[in-house]
Design a protein around this motif. Structure first.
Motif, PDB file in Angstrom:
ATOM      1  N   LYS A  89       0.846  -1.188   0.000  1.00 46.75           N
ATOM      2  CA  LYS A  89       0.000   0.000   0.000  1.00 46.75           C
ATOM      3  C   LYS A  89       0.885   1.242   0.000  1.00 46.75           C
ATOM      4  O   LYS A  89       1.849   1.324   0.748  1.00 46.75           O
ATOM      5  CB  LYS A  89      -0.892  -0.005   1.240  1.00 46.75           C
ATOM      6  N   THR A  90       0.550   2.219  -0.827  1.00 42.88           N
ATOM      7  CA  THR A  90       1.292   3.474  -0.893  1.00 42.88           C
ATOM      8  C   THR A  90       0.372   4.615  -0.498  1.00 42.88           C
ATOM      9  O   THR A  90      -0.815   4.598  -0.808  1.00 42.88           O
ATOM     10  CB  THR A  90       1.800   3.718  -2.332  1.00 42.88           C
ATOM     11  N   ARG A  91       0.952   5.609   0.210  1.00 41.94           N
ATOM     12  CA  ARG A  91       0.162   6.780   0.590  1.00 41.94           C
ATOM     13  C   ARG A  91       1.072   7.999   0.632  1.00 41.94           C
ATOM     14  O   ARG A  91       2.294   7.883   0.690  1.00 41.94           O
ATOM     15  CB  ARG A  91      -0.537   6.583   1.923  1.00 41.94           C
ATOM     16  N   TYR A  92       0.448   9.148   0.609  1.00 45.52           N
ATOM     17  CA  TYR A  92       1.182  10.413   0.679  1.00 45.52           C
ATOM     18  C   TYR A  92       1.038  10.974   2.087  1.00 45.52           C
ATOM     19  O   TYR A  92      -0.066  11.092   2.613  1.00 45.52           O
ATOM     20  CB  TYR A  92       0.629  11.401  -0.353  1.00 45.52           C
ATOM     21  N   ASN A  93       2.158  11.331   2.705  1.00 49.51           N
ATOM     22  CA  ASN A  93       2.164  11.922   4.037  1.00 49.51           C
ATOM     23  C   ASN A  93       2.199  13.442   3.864  1.00 49.51           C
ATOM     24  O   ASN A  93       3.205  14.013   3.464  1.00 49.51           O
ATOM     25  CB  ASN A  93       3.381  11.436   4.819  1.00 49.51           C
ATOM     26  N   PHE A  94       1.097  14.095   4.161  1.00 49.24           N
ATOM     27  CA  PHE A  94       1.001  15.538   3.964  1.00 49.24           C
ATOM     28  C   PHE A  94       1.865  16.329   4.945  1.00 49.24           C
ATOM     29  O   PHE A  94       2.305  17.430   4.631  1.00 49.24           O
ATOM     30  CB  PHE A  94      -0.458  15.989   4.061  1.00 49.24           C
ATOM     31  N   LEU A  95       2.129  15.783   6.125  1.00 46.85           N
ATOM     32  CA  LEU A  95       2.958  16.497   7.102  1.00 46.85           C
ATOM     33  C   LEU A  95       4.411  16.585   6.652  1.00 46.85           C
ATOM     34  O   LEU A  95       5.036  17.635   6.735  1.00 46.85           O
ATOM     35  CB  LEU A  95       2.867  15.817   8.467  1.00 46.85           C
ATOM     36  N   SER A  96       4.964  15.474   6.184  1.00 46.12           N
ATOM     37  CA  SER A  96       6.362  15.485   5.742  1.00 46.12           C
ATOM     38  C   SER A  96       6.498  15.685   4.233  1.00 46.12           C
ATOM     39  O   SER A  96       7.609  15.796   3.723  1.00 46.12           O
ATOM     40  CB  SER A  96       7.045  14.172   6.127  1.00 46.12           C
ATOM     41  N   GLU A  97       5.355  15.705   3.540  1.00 46.99           N
ATOM     42  CA  GLU A  97       5.319  15.868   2.087  1.00 46.99           C
ATOM     43  C   GLU A  97       6.168  14.815   1.375  1.00 46.99           C
ATOM     44  O   GLU A  97       6.960  15.104   0.482  1.00 46.99           O
ATOM     45  CB  GLU A  97       5.727  17.283   1.681  1.00 46.99           C
ATOM     46  N   THR A  98       6.011  13.574   1.797  1.00 48.55           N
ATOM     47  CA  THR A  98       6.728  12.455   1.207  1.00 48.55           C
ATOM     48  C   THR A  98       5.766  11.290   0.986  1.00 48.55           C
ATOM     49  O   THR A  98       4.692  11.236   1.579  1.00 48.55           O
ATOM     50  CB  THR A  98       7.862  11.966   2.126  1.00 48.55           C
ATOM     51  N   TYR A  99       6.198  10.351   0.162  1.00 39.34           N
ATOM     52  CA  TYR A  99       5.425   9.132  -0.053  1.00 39.34           C
ATOM     53  C   TYR A  99       5.919   8.044   0.884  1.00 39.34           C
ATOM     54  O   TYR A  99       7.119   7.944   1.162  1.00 39.34           O
ATOM     55  CB  TYR A  99       5.543   8.656  -1.499  1.00 39.34           C
ATOM     56  N   GLN A 100       4.988   7.240   1.367  1.00 35.59           N
ATOM     57  CA  GLN A 100       5.290   6.112   2.233  1.00 35.59           C
ATOM     58  C   GLN A 100       4.596   4.882   1.661  1.00 35.59           C
ATOM     59  O   GLN A 100       3.575   5.005   1.001  1.00 35.59           O
ATOM     60  CB  GLN A 100       4.771   6.347   3.651  1.00 35.59           C
ATOM     61  N   ALA A 101       5.150   3.721   1.953  1.00 31.93           N
ATOM     62  CA  ALA A 101       4.529   2.487   1.488  1.00 31.93           C
ATOM     63  C   ALA A 101       4.805   1.375   2.491  1.00 31.93           C
ATOM     64  O   ALA A 101       5.793   1.422   3.226  1.00 31.93           O
ATOM     65  CB  ALA A 101       5.062   2.094   0.130  1.00 31.93           C
TER      66      ALA A 101
END
Length: 61
Positions: free
Chosen positions: A17-29
């Motif tokens: 699963k991939t998502r965008y972290n708006f706080l750090s402005e990075t992608y996580q999976a």
């Protein structure tokens, strides 16, 4: 991200699963080794890292 993991650990990985972290402005999976799906760990963009990513594979392993 998959390429980063495979080059770093010389194993085949799958991204769950991939998502965008708006706080750090990075992608996580969430990822796992293809032959060990129970070892779910986090991989994310790390702008301050020379590889560009960081992961928690060794902590989970």
């Amino acid at each position: 991200m998959e390429k980063y993991l495979e080059e770093k650990y010389h194993r085949d990985f799958a991204i769950k699963k991939t998502r965008y972290n708006f706080l750090s402005e990075t992608y996580q999976a969430y990822a796992y080794p293809r032959k060990q799906s129970q070892l779910l760990f986090l991989v994310e963009q790390a702008p301050n890292s020379k590889e560009g990513y960081s992961d928690t594979y060794y902590k989970v392993k």
